[in-house]
Scaffold this active site. Structure first.
Site, PDB file in Angstrom:
ATOM      1  N   ASP A  43      -1.588  -1.004   6.157  1.00 40.53           N
ATOM      2  CA  ASP A  43      -1.716  -0.500   7.519  1.00 40.53           C
ATOM      3  C   ASP A  43      -2.744  -1.261   8.337  1.00 40.53           C
ATOM      4  O   ASP A  43      -2.945  -0.975   9.509  1.00 40.53           O
ATOM      5  CB  ASP A  43      -2.045   0.991   7.521  1.00 40.53           C
ATOM      6  CG  ASP A  43      -3.354   1.299   6.811  1.00 40.53           C
ATOM      7  OD1 ASP A  43      -4.167   0.368   6.642  1.00 40.53           O
ATOM      8  OD2 ASP A  43      -3.564   2.455   6.429  1.00 40.53           O
TER       9      ASP A  43
ATOM     10  N   ASP B 290       0.862  -1.169   0.000  1.00 46.51           N
ATOM     11  CA  ASP B 290       0.000   0.000   0.000  1.00 46.51           C
ATOM     12  C   ASP B 290       0.904   1.227   0.000  1.00 46.51           C
ATOM     13  O   ASP B 290       1.970   1.215   0.619  1.00 46.51           O
ATOM     14  CB  ASP B 290      -0.896  -0.004   1.236  1.00 46.51           C
ATOM     15  CG  ASP B 290      -1.766   1.230   1.323  1.00 46.51           C
ATOM     16  OD1 ASP B 290      -2.474   1.522   0.349  1.00 46.51           O
ATOM     17  OD2 ASP B 290      -1.726   1.918   2.367  1.00 46.51           O
ATOM     18  N   LYS B 291       0.509   2.277  -0.720  1.00 43.00           N
ATOM     19  CA  LYS B 291       1.393   3.440  -0.835  1.00 43.00           C
ATOM     20  C   LYS B 291       1.426   4.298   0.422  1.00 43.00           C
ATOM     21  O   LYS B 291       2.453   4.461   1.067  1.00 43.00           O
ATOM     22  CB  LYS B 291       0.998   4.314  -2.032  1.00 43.00           C
ATOM     23  CG  LYS B 291       1.917   5.545  -2.202  1.00 43.00           C
ATOM     24  CD  LYS B 291       1.442   6.462  -3.306  1.00 43.00           C
ATOM     25  CE  LYS B 291       0.288   7.337  -2.849  1.00 43.00           C
ATOM     26  NZ  LYS B 291       0.730   8.392  -1.873  1.00 43.00           N
ATOM     27  N   THR B 292       0.267   4.847   0.753  1.00 42.17           N
ATOM     28  CA  THR B 292       0.235   5.894   1.766  1.00 42.17           C
ATOM     29  C   THR B 292       0.498   5.348   3.160  1.00 42.17           C
ATOM     30  O   THR B 292      -0.200   4.450   3.629  1.00 42.17           O
ATOM     31  CB  THR B 292      -1.126   6.615   1.746  1.00 42.17           C
ATOM     32  OG1 THR B 292      -1.359   7.095   0.432  1.00 42.17           O
ATOM     33  CG2 THR B 292      -1.134   7.777   2.717  1.00 42.17           C
TER      34      THR B 292
ATOM     35  N   LYS C 196      -9.199  -3.519  -3.276  1.00 43.76           N
ATOM     36  CA  LYS C 196      -7.778  -3.848  -3.233  1.00 43.76           C
ATOM     37  C   LYS C 196      -7.548  -5.356  -3.225  1.00 43.76           C
ATOM     38  O   LYS C 196      -6.568  -5.852  -3.793  1.00 43.76           O
ATOM     39  CB  LYS C 196      -7.121  -3.203  -2.012  1.00 43.76           C
ATOM     40  CG  LYS C 196      -6.961  -1.690  -2.132  1.00 43.76           C
ATOM     41  CD  LYS C 196      -6.216  -1.106  -0.944  1.00 43.76           C
ATOM     42  CE  LYS C 196      -6.006   0.396  -1.114  1.00 43.76           C
ATOM     43  NZ  LYS C 196      -5.277   1.001   0.019  1.00 43.76           N
TER      44      LYS C 196
ATOM     45  N   THR D  69      -2.752   1.892  -4.579  1.00 47.01           N
ATOM     46  CA  THR D  69      -3.154   3.128  -3.921  1.00 47.01           C
ATOM     47  C   THR D  69      -4.480   3.613  -4.480  1.00 47.01           C
ATOM     48  O   THR D  69      -4.868   3.261  -5.609  1.00 47.01           O
ATOM     49  CB  THR D  69      -2.083   4.224  -4.116  1.00 47.01           C
ATOM     50  OG1 THR D  69      -2.512   5.431  -3.467  1.00 47.01           O
ATOM     51  CG2 THR D  69      -1.850   4.509  -5.588  1.00 47.01           C
ATOM     52  N   GLY D  70      -5.156   4.414  -3.705  1.00 51.68           N
ATOM     53  CA  GLY D  70      -6.369   5.067  -4.175  1.00 51.68           C
ATOM     54  C   GLY D  70      -6.090   6.388  -4.852  1.00 51.68           C
ATOM     55  O   GLY D  70      -7.007   7.049  -5.361  1.00 51.68           O
TER      56      GLY D  70
ATOM     57  N   ASP E 157      -6.864  -1.713   4.395  1.00 51.13           N
ATOM     58  CA  ASP E 157      -6.292  -2.817   3.631  1.00 51.13           C
ATOM     59  C   ASP E 157      -6.684  -4.186   4.160  1.00 51.13           C
ATOM     60  O   ASP E 157      -6.160  -5.199   3.697  1.00 51.13           O
ATOM     61  CB  ASP E 157      -4.760  -2.706   3.642  1.00 51.13           C
ATOM     62  CG  ASP E 157      -4.288  -1.364   3.125  1.00 51.13           C
ATOM     63  OD1 ASP E 157      -4.853  -0.898   2.124  1.00 51.13           O
ATOM     64  OD2 ASP E 157      -3.391  -0.775   3.737  1.00 51.13           O
TER      65      ASP E 157
END
Length: 719
Positions: free
Chosen positions: A602, A386-388, A583, A555-556, A606
């Site tokens: 996180d 996941d990006k953020t 996802k 990512t969103g 997710d």
């Protein structure tokens, strides 16, 4: 707390995450004084670590005496033991004590396996020591004319088995010990603020959600919560492993055990008792210690096979030698077969590796919830991040500034460059920080942080106002200053000056958020804010790719935002503009390509993807969702820890198979030798040699497992 008006460009993830591991703290209180908080596999059938330790040391002392007076042991060296009247009874008397005192856990375990009709290691151990016990008494009482003085072998068998179980249980409890060490950092008392505004000292365990507590400078937080008043530099190293302090102010989530290093703060308690995160993590570690694994199941099946193998070999050995007309040899060979087949090496082959790997993981900030997840990690072909908050910091940073010429001369500002003219850019950041200084919005904190990091003097601001959806305004050095996005410019009837147009368009193209600074009704500059990439992420991606693992990101965010981060990190594949509920479908897509997938997120948005993945890894751990949906939880936010999990999985797997092959192969080879299949060639193992070989096999397995302790799991050393 003021409600900021800034709108972050196409970055829906940015506002929804708190990636500092705050929730993780918590249950440190649950570990305080709760005798039931630590429930591990280390209590074999109700036996404690201390019990095995005490039995081992006493049995070891008795065994030394038994060996010292054993004629069979001295015969190996062509000598005789010390002799005096009654010395021949030292072995029988002390051996009997050893059999009943030291061997009782194994005897009870063997009886339990018999009753359950599930023969395994405990039954074979108890059978071996019982055969040695009875054969030795027959020799000592001169019954049947046998020379089977197995007292010293019995003593060593029981001693080595106790040592193995003690080491195994101590290793299994080590990860709980790491949590207990965290619990010891909690203060015993807290200063609770009463309705009258006064403070009262109460036990930390008496706090309840909703209580307001005062944490003085240098004090530790007694519970999880949010800062209600004050700003302090917090030392969160006990949770994150990072030695650098972190600024926390009103609205910030904080965790128990962290230290307010410089100033006092008031914290509203949010979680206590079993509802806190550490309590959940403790339960998770207990589940991990009791969870089964494929390798352990294989070891159990091997032990059952070995029981039937040894029993059958013993019966055939006895019958074969009886047919050859040698009763003493039949008894001696049969006893040797049963003694040498003792599966303690096999019993240690897997449990010790699992125990040590779990311990090493916990000390490295990796909490293994599911041992199967740790085993599967070695086969992972793709890691989906996941990006953020995982690859990025999860909060905005000022990454660039563009300024109209001459701003420094107009304001007297000066400072380090962001881009363009150094003095002008410094003046712009200082002006924006002054206007934002009273806001607690993440964007405002990012701008103020940028000014402080550049060593800029932030002017005093007065008349702060926040306009929802537009921006903030304040008077700085007697001049009106406004900071905001496109809505603010539209409201003021302004546009981006041509001098700034190129920079602003470039920022927007890569997905950055753009804020304009307006002084005296004129646009004087613009700032670009992005969720900046962690430096650790670059090392993590390189290290995974270097190990043949494909790295993907989900990512969103808008495609251009995702592409910019992916290009920076060198990521192999990007999934952008993906809704949280979708996802898990991307995980399934990778799996349909034949890839075993580890999902790193996180544990909040997710959760479905973490559950769908072959291995779910929650980073910045602590939430209940992370505990429920992930098989592995990382205590900190460092993505390099994922590489450490891969290394631990591969190393543990290799050690398991090395030990399993050694322990099983040893028995398959030595049992026939003990039975006398090569007696025709003059090769036959004596009972003494058989016992020594059994002991050596156990020692080899134990030492091989201990080599895992040399594995470096510090993410900072990942290459």
């Amino acid at each position: 707390m003021n409600e900021h008006s800034h709108t972050m460009h196409a970055d829906g993830d940015m506002h929804g995450h708190d990636m500092h591991g705050h929730d993780m703290t918590a249950q440190l209180h649950a570990a305080h004084g709760d005798p039931h908080a630590v429930h591990t596999q280390g209590e074999h059938a109700g036996h404690s670590v201390a019990m095995f330790r005490d039995k081992f040391w006493l049995t070891l002392g008795l065994s030394v005496v038994v060996v010292a007076f054993s004629p069979m042991f001295w015969h190996l060296f062509g000598a005789m033991p010390p002799m005096f009247p009654g010395s021949e009874w030292i072995g029988p008397v002390l051996g009997t004590v050893i059999y009943f005192y030291g061997g009782m856990p194994f005897l009870k375990g063997g009886i339990g396996e018999l009753r359950a009709r599930q023969p395994g290691m405990m039954l074979l151990i108890s059978m071996a020591i019982t055969v040695a016990f009875l054969a030795s008494w027959a020799t000592s009482l001169r019954i049947g004319g046998f020379d089977l003085d197995f007292w010293w072998e019995l003593a060593l068998l029981v001693t080595i088995m106790l040592l193995g179980h003690w080491l195994e249980m101590r290793a299994l409890g080590a990860s709980q010990g790491a949590l207990a060490a965290l619990a010891a950092l909690l203060p015993d008392e807290a200063e609770r603020i009463t309705g009258a505004g006064e403070t009262e000292t109460v036990p930390a365990s008496a706090l309840a959600p909703g209580d307001l507590v005062l944490v003085r400078a240098g004090g530790r937080l007694p519970a999880d919560g949010r800062i209600e008043d004050g700003t302090a530099e917090l030392d969160e190293s006990m949770i994150t492993g990072e030695s650098k302090t972190v600024t926390r102010g009103p609205g910030s989530a904080v965790v128990a055990g962290t230290v307010a290093t410089d100033t006092s703060v008031r914290v509203r308690v949010e979680a206590v008792g079993d509802s806190t995160a550490l309590a959940g993590i403790q339960r998770m570690v207990a589940d991990a210690q009791s969870s089964s694994s494929r390798a352990q199941a294989l070891a159990d099946r091997a032990a059952a096979f070995l029981f039937y193998f040894a029993t059958g070999a013993g019966v055939l050995t006895f019958i074969a030698w009886i047919l050859l007309g040698s009763l003493p040899t039949a008894v001696t060979a049969t006893v040797t077969v049963l003694v040498i087949a003792c599966p303690h090496a096999l019993g240690l082959a897997i449990p010790l590796v699992i125990a040590i790997s779990t311990e090493r993981a916990a000390k490295g900030g990796v909490l293994v919830k599911d041992r199967l997840a740790l085993e599967r990690m070695r086969t992972v072909g793709a890691v989906l991040f996941d990006k953020t908050g995982t690859l990025t910091k999860g909060e905005p940073d000022v990454v660039a500034a563009a300024t109209m010429p001459g701003l420094a001369g107009q304001t007297g500002g000066e400072g380090a460059t962001v881009s363009g003219d150094a003095a002008d850019d410094g003046a712009l950041v200082a002006l924006a920080a002054a206007a934002e200084s009273e806001s607690e919005h993440p964007v405002a904190r990012a701008i103020v942080r940028a000014a402080r990091d550049r060593g800029l003097a932030i002017p005093a601001a007065f008349g702060f106002q926040s306009s929802s959806g537009r921006g903030v305004s304040a008077t700085v050095d007697g001049r009106p200053v406004r900071v905001g996005g496109p809505a603010m410019l539209a409201e003021l009837g302004l546009a981006t000056p041509p001098e700034l147009g190129g920079a602003v368009e470039g920022w927007k193209a890569r997905g950055a958020s753009v804020l304009h600074v307006v002084v005296d009704g004129r646009v004087v500059g613009a700032l670009a804010l992005e969720d900046s990439v962690r430096d650790e992420s670059r090392a993590a991606v390189r290290a995974l790719q270097g190990r043949g693992i494909r790295v993907a990101m989900i990512t969103g965010d808008a495609q251009q935002v995702a592409d910019a981060v992916a290009a920076d990190l060198g990521i192999d594949e990007v999934f952008a503009q993906v809704l949280p509920q979708d996802k898990d479908q991307k995980v399934a897509e990778l799996q349909r390509r034949g890839l075993s997938v580890a999902m790193v997120g996180d544990g909040v948005n997710d959760a479905p993807a973490l559950a769908r993945a072959d291995v779910g890894i929650a980073i910045g751990a602590g939430t209940d969702v992370a505990i429920e949906s992930a098989g592995v939880v990382l205590a900190g936010n460092d993505p390099r820890s994922v590489v450490s999990v891969v290394e631990l999985s591969r190393a543990s797997y290799h050690k398991m198979w090395q030990n399993l092959v050694w322990a099983t192969g040893y028995n398959i080879i030595t049992v026939p030798l003990a039975a006398g299949v090569l007696a025709w060639a003059g090769v036959m193992l004596s009972p003494a040699v058989g016992a020594i070989l059994m002991s050596l096999s156990t020692i080899v397995v134990a030492l091989n497992a201990q080599l895992l302790r040399r594995l470096d799991l510090d993410p900072r050393n990942v290459r």
